[in-house]
Motif scaffolding. Structure first.
Motif, PDB file in Angstrom:
ATOM      1  N   ALA A 206      47.418  39.216  43.847  1.00  0.00           N
ATOM      2  CA  ALA A 206      46.659  38.943  42.618  1.00  0.00           C
ATOM      3  C   ALA A 206      45.284  38.358  42.882  1.00  0.00           C
ATOM      4  O   ALA A 206      44.347  38.604  42.123  1.00  0.00           O
ATOM      5  CB  ALA A 206      47.451  37.987  41.727  1.00  0.00           C
ATOM      6  N   LEU A 207      45.147  37.576  43.939  1.00  0.00           N
ATOM      7  CA  LEU A 207      43.906  36.836  44.161  1.00  0.00           C
ATOM      8  C   LEU A 207      42.920  37.651  44.990  1.00  0.00           C
ATOM      9  O   LEU A 207      43.226  38.064  46.099  1.00  0.00           O
ATOM     10  CB  LEU A 207      44.200  35.512  44.863  1.00  0.00           C
ATOM     11  N   ARG A 208      41.745  37.872  44.447  1.00  0.00           N
ATOM     12  CA  ARG A 208      40.711  38.618  45.158  1.00  0.00           C
ATOM     13  C   ARG A 208      39.510  37.740  45.497  1.00  0.00           C
ATOM     14  O   ARG A 208      38.815  37.991  46.474  1.00  0.00           O
ATOM     15  CB  ARG A 208      40.234  39.787  44.279  1.00  0.00           C
ATOM     16  N   CYS A 209      39.255  36.731  44.663  1.00  0.00           N
ATOM     17  CA  CYS A 209      37.981  36.035  44.775  1.00  0.00           C
ATOM     18  C   CYS A 209      38.091  34.628  44.187  1.00  0.00           C
ATOM     19  O   CYS A 209      38.731  34.425  43.156  1.00  0.00           O
ATOM     20  CB  CYS A 209      36.928  36.848  44.004  1.00  0.00           C
ATOM     21  N   LEU A 210      37.472  33.656  44.852  1.00  0.00           N
ATOM     22  CA  LEU A 210      37.298  32.312  44.322  1.00  0.00           C
ATOM     23  C   LEU A 210      35.825  32.118  43.983  1.00  0.00           C
ATOM     24  O   LEU A 210      34.946  32.483  44.782  1.00  0.00           O
ATOM     25  CB  LEU A 210      37.736  31.257  45.335  1.00  0.00           C
ATOM     26  N   VAL A 211      35.560  31.560  42.814  1.00  0.00           N
ATOM     27  CA  VAL A 211      34.188  31.332  42.355  1.00  0.00           C
ATOM     28  C   VAL A 211      33.975  29.828  42.234  1.00  0.00           C
ATOM     29  O   VAL A 211      34.553  29.186  41.353  1.00  0.00           O
ATOM     30  CB  VAL A 211      33.946  32.009  40.990  1.00  0.00           C
ATOM     31  N   PRO A 212      33.169  29.221  43.106  1.00  0.00           N
ATOM     32  CA  PRO A 212      32.955  27.772  43.023  1.00  0.00           C
ATOM     33  C   PRO A 212      32.044  27.416  41.850  1.00  0.00           C
ATOM     34  O   PRO A 212      30.959  27.977  41.700  1.00  0.00           O
ATOM     35  CB  PRO A 212      32.304  27.430  44.369  1.00  0.00           C
ATOM     36  N   VAL A 213      32.508  26.491  40.999  1.00  0.00           N
ATOM     37  CA  VAL A 213      31.734  26.071  39.832  1.00  0.00           C
ATOM     38  C   VAL A 213      31.533  24.567  39.862  1.00  0.00           C
ATOM     39  O   VAL A 213      32.208  23.843  40.593  1.00  0.00           O
ATOM     40  CB  VAL A 213      32.428  26.490  38.511  1.00  0.00           C
ATOM     41  N   ARG A 214      30.584  24.086  39.034  1.00  0.00           N
ATOM     42  CA  ARG A 214      30.251  22.666  38.980  1.00  0.00           C
ATOM     43  C   ARG A 214      31.116  21.944  37.961  1.00  0.00           C
ATOM     44  O   ARG A 214      31.651  22.549  37.032  1.00  0.00           O
ATOM     45  CB  ARG A 214      28.776  22.478  38.615  1.00  0.00           C
ATOM     46  N   GLN A 215      31.192  20.626  38.111  1.00  0.00           N
ATOM     47  CA  GLN A 215      31.942  19.805  37.167  1.00  0.00           C
ATOM     48  C   GLN A 215      31.324  19.859  35.773  1.00  0.00           C
ATOM     49  O   GLN A 215      32.019  19.937  34.776  1.00  0.00           O
ATOM     50  CB  GLN A 215      31.967  18.353  37.640  1.00  0.00           C
ATOM     51  N   ASP A 216      29.998  19.753  35.708  1.00  0.00           N
ATOM     52  CA  ASP A 216      29.259  19.829  34.445  1.00  0.00           C
ATOM     53  C   ASP A 216      29.765  18.808  33.433  1.00  0.00           C
ATOM     54  O   ASP A 216      30.066  19.134  32.280  1.00  0.00           O
ATOM     55  CB  ASP A 216      29.359  21.245  33.859  1.00  0.00           C
ATOM     56  N   GLY A 217      29.883  17.555  33.862  1.00  0.00           N
ATOM     57  CA  GLY A 217      30.262  16.476  32.958  1.00  0.00           C
ATOM     58  C   GLY A 217      31.750  16.321  32.731  1.00  0.00           C
ATOM     59  O   GLY A 217      32.179  15.394  32.052  1.00  0.00           O
TER      60      GLY A 217
END
Length: 532
Positions: A206-217
């Motif tokens: 199922a897993l193809r990709c991880l997308v790192p995102v910011r906390q944003d508060g």
């Protein structure tokens, strides 16, 4: 394939000529004849899915301010990367975003130009306008093996179409930051291999990709999945390997359910009614409740095998109680199809098989209170009693007669809010991170944004103190959601017959009537009601 067909059917001749989308499609089709398996893999990638969904949304909304032609031109980048992987030479026009050409699943190439479109030539590598890229940033790939099952997942911090997750991406990660992600993935995969081997094959597929995102508060780690980009998981830097493992299970469960719904609908749209979901502060259609059931059934099963201390005991205890509440909500929904009802019934069987009366008694008490507090705050946030019900209740309140209680008011749509601060206080108390008598108001606010001091006695079981503190806050602010929710839970614990208490059953109605009876915050009528 269906999305590409739809895009070509919608675009007019002017858009097609400006973007080169039809030429790009022709090139992609030629590469497909040469290497159909590789092109199928590229088209099923989350990066291509996120782009195609963006184009279709823009084409159907007809937003005059959106440069839709530039997004359509990204099909040239899809064609270019397909040719590069198939070792075919093509020349195709590709768009430039913020000084870079993005090749989905591959990376981005810097180029110094003011042009919106440049020619990409895949002859013995990658050439842009006849020259090699000024700089190249590739999409990194992380590899792990556990239980004989390999995991290969991209860490994509450069693709321009991750807006579908609704969270800002981190931008390019340093090599040191990538190493942290690599270590977390290795350890999480090892945990899954050791104690959850039945999950490995599903997750690897199922897993193809991880997308790192910011906390944003936001407080704590966050993650998300998107039907636009199946196979990708957006998440902040993992807090720990065990929580990363739980997150991967959670998001993969969402994708399994979304795929099933694509094949045979589980619920009807648009929804006829919004409902309570114990994981959200806003009312949800039945689809949201079923997604919560599917995702957290997997998460609860995970925590049932990971209970090694009080915080992990609370994770399990809280999730299993939320699941039972959500199952009752979903079981009565009229928006489910026959298959949807069968799925909810099967999930109910799986949930019932997980014990609820297990673990330390104090942890179970805290879990019960967290679930009750969340539902009370949800009612206070989303249900607006009718003026007629408020008037009738207020008159009976003042007269000391039988109190008319109505549950008929439907919830109102509202914006989703963040996580539950009371849960963070409970976790900190169980972890022994602070002594509640020694933490001043300023320090408390710094440690637990969004929480209030009366949450401490609530989760500690000092219900008399929690009730009195909440009343003091209500006297100062008669509309305070958090104070009324705390009052509801504390009164439920202190009452011999909580099911007869209106502040437990319908706190929103009590609050609305109190605002009429005592607009100045005089607590005497409320204390009299609680005494009844």
């Amino acid at each position: 394939m269906a999305q590409l067909r739809a895009i070509l059917d919608i675009v007019d001749d002017d858009l097609a000529a400006k973007s080169g989308v039809r030429d790009s499609f022709r090139i992609l089709a030629e590469v497909q004849r040469h290497d159909p398996r590789m092109v199928a893999e590229l088209l099923s990638s989350p990066q291509t899915g996120a782009w195609a969904a963006t184009c279709l949304r823009l084409l159907t909304s007809r937003d005059p301010d959106s440069p839709v032609w530039l997004h359509l031109a990204h099909l040239g980048s899809v064609a270019a990367i397909s040719a590069l992987r198939a070792r075919q030479r093509v020349r195709v026009m590709v768009p430039v975003h913020a000084g870079a050409v993005h090749l989905p699943t591959f990376g981005r190439a810097s180029i110094a130009t003011a042009e919106k479109l440049v020619e990409c030539d895949t002859d013995l590598g990658l050439w842009l306008n006849g020259a090699e890229p000024a700089a190249w940033e590739s999409v990194r790939t992380l590899h792990s093996v556990a239980g004989g099952v390999p995991l290969e997942v991209q860490l994509d911090d450069v693709d321009p179409y991750w807006s579908s997750f609704g969270m800002p991406t981190t931008g390019r990660l340093t090599n040191e930051e990538v190493a942290v992600w690599k270590d977390q993935i290795d350890e999480a995969w090892a945990i899954l291999g050791e104690r959850h081997p039945h999950r490995l094959h599903t997750l690897a597929a199922a897993l193809r990709c991880l997308v790192p995102v910011r906390q944003d508060g936001r407080i704590g780690g966050v993650s998300a999945s998107s039907v636009d980009a199946p196979g990708a998981v957006a998440l902040t830097e993992p807090m720990s390997p065990v929580r990363l493992a739980a997150t991967l299970i959670h998001e993969s469960q969402h994708y399994r359910l979304a795929s099933l719904h694509d094949l045979r609908h589980l619920y009807t749209t648009p929804p006829t009614q919004l409902r309570y979901s114990p994981w959200r502060n806003d009312p949800r259609p039945v689809s949201g409740v079923v997604h919560g059931l599917m995702a957290f059934a997997g998460v609860a099963e995970f925590w049932s095998r990971e209970r090694v201390d009080l915080p992990t005991e609370l994770e399990y205890a809280r999730h299993i109680r939320q699941l039972r509440v959500a199952h009752r909500v979903a079981s009565t929904a009229s928006d489910l199809t026959e298959l949807g009802r069968a799925l909810v019934a099967a999930l109910g069987t799986a949930i019932d098989a997980m014990p609820v009366d297990t673990g330390p008694e104090d942890v179970r008490r805290v879990a019960d209170d967290l679930v009750s507090e969340h539902e009370a705050r949800w009612r206070l946030r989303t249900i607006v009693p009718s003026p007629e019900n408020v008037r009738a209740f207020g008159e009976a309140w003042l007269a000391g007669t039988s109190l008319p209680i109505s549950h008929a008011t439907p919830p109102a749509a509202c914006a989703p809010s963040g996580d539950n601060p009371v849960t963070r206080v409970a976790m900190a108390l169980l972890e022994g991170k602070f002594e509640r008598q020694k933490l001043g108001d300023v320090q408390f606010a710094q440690h637990f944004p969004g929480a209030v001091s009366y949450h401490v006695p609530l989760v500690a079981g000092d219900y008399q103190v929690a009730r009195d503190d909440a009343l003091a806050y209500i006297g100062a602010d008669t509309a305070d959601d958090a104070a009324w929710a705390t009052l509801s839970v504390a009164c439920g614990r202190l009452s011999a017959e909580p099911n007869r208490s209106p502040v437990v059953r319908v706190p929103e109605l009590v609050r609305a009537a109190f605002a009429v009876i005592a607009p100045d915050g005089d607590l005497r009528p409320l204390r009299a009601l609680l005494a009844r």
